[in-house]
Design a protein around this motif. Structure first.
Motif, PDB file in Angstrom:
ATOM      1  N   LEU A  22       0.828  -1.199   0.000  1.00  0.00           N
ATOM      2  CA  LEU A  22       0.000   0.000   0.000  1.00  0.00           C
ATOM      3  C   LEU A  22       0.865   1.253   0.000  1.00  0.00           C
ATOM      4  N   LYS A  28      -3.209   4.465  -4.434  1.00  0.00           N
ATOM      5  CA  LYS A  28      -4.039   3.442  -5.067  1.00  0.00           C
ATOM      6  C   LYS A  28      -4.366   2.298  -4.116  1.00  0.00           C
ATOM      7  N   THR A  29      -5.359   1.509  -4.524  1.00  0.00           N
ATOM      8  CA  THR A  29      -5.738   0.314  -3.778  1.00  0.00           C
ATOM      9  C   THR A  29      -4.935  -0.870  -4.296  1.00  0.00           C
ATOM     10  N   CYS A  31      -5.052  -5.378  -4.594  1.00  0.00           N
ATOM     11  CA  CYS A  31      -5.853  -6.592  -4.561  1.00  0.00           C
ATOM     12  C   CYS A  31      -5.151  -7.598  -3.643  1.00  0.00           C
ATOM     13  N   VAL A  65      -6.365  -0.421   7.645  1.00  0.00           N
ATOM     14  CA  VAL A  65      -6.797  -0.512   6.251  1.00  0.00           C
ATOM     15  C   VAL A  65      -8.317  -0.592   6.190  1.00  0.00           C
ATOM     16  N   THR A  68     -12.651  -2.646   0.254  1.00  0.00           N
ATOM     17  CA  THR A  68     -13.717  -2.097  -0.565  1.00  0.00           C
ATOM     18  C   THR A  68     -14.115  -3.054  -1.677  1.00  0.00           C
ATOM     19  N   ARG A  84     -10.819  -4.931  -2.836  1.00  0.00           N
ATOM     20  CA  ARG A  84      -9.592  -4.146  -2.879  1.00  0.00           C
ATOM     21  C   ARG A  84      -9.265  -3.724  -1.452  1.00  0.00           C
ATOM     22  N   ILE A  85      -8.005  -3.435  -1.197  1.00  0.00           N
ATOM     23  CA  ILE A  85      -7.542  -2.985   0.117  1.00  0.00           C
ATOM     24  C   ILE A  85      -6.954  -1.593  -0.065  1.00  0.00           C
ATOM     25  N   ARG A  86      -7.262  -0.697   0.880  1.00  0.00           N
ATOM     26  CA  ARG A  86      -6.715   0.658   0.818  1.00  0.00           C
ATOM     27  C   ARG A  86      -6.471   1.169   2.230  1.00  0.00           C
TER      28      ARG A  86
END
Length: 90
Positions: A22, A28-29, A31, A65, A68, A84-86
């Protein structure tokens, strides 16, 4: 594959890999498969998908985190399909 215990090096390594990826891709996100591919082998990354999702959930619980789907924050244990992870939006 059983879930890595977060107190073990394996669980911690996956959490660190998520956060590091990250940081490199900010804002950005990512995967979960991006993390699995980075940590795993060319042939063995798929076996890491659930452990990566488990590591992401631990990071969600600590507020580090968000997960989404289609841009909306979702509950990882109950969501179906790609996510997705952000970093949390502030």
């Amino acid at each position: 594959m059983p879930e890595p215990d977060p107190s073990t090096s394996s669980g911690h390594r996956l959490e660190r890999a998520i956060l590091d990826l990250l940081d490199r891709r900010a804002p950005k996100t990512i995967c979960p498969s991006d993390v699995a591919r980075e940590v795993g082998t060319a042939d063995g990354w798929r076996a890491l998908m659930q452990p990566v999702r488990d590591a992401a959930q631990r990071l969600v619980q600590r507020g580090e985190v968000e997960v989404t789907q289609k841009g909306e924050v979702v509950d990882l244990p109950t969501v179906k399909g790609p996510v997705r992870i952000r970093r949390p939006e502030r």
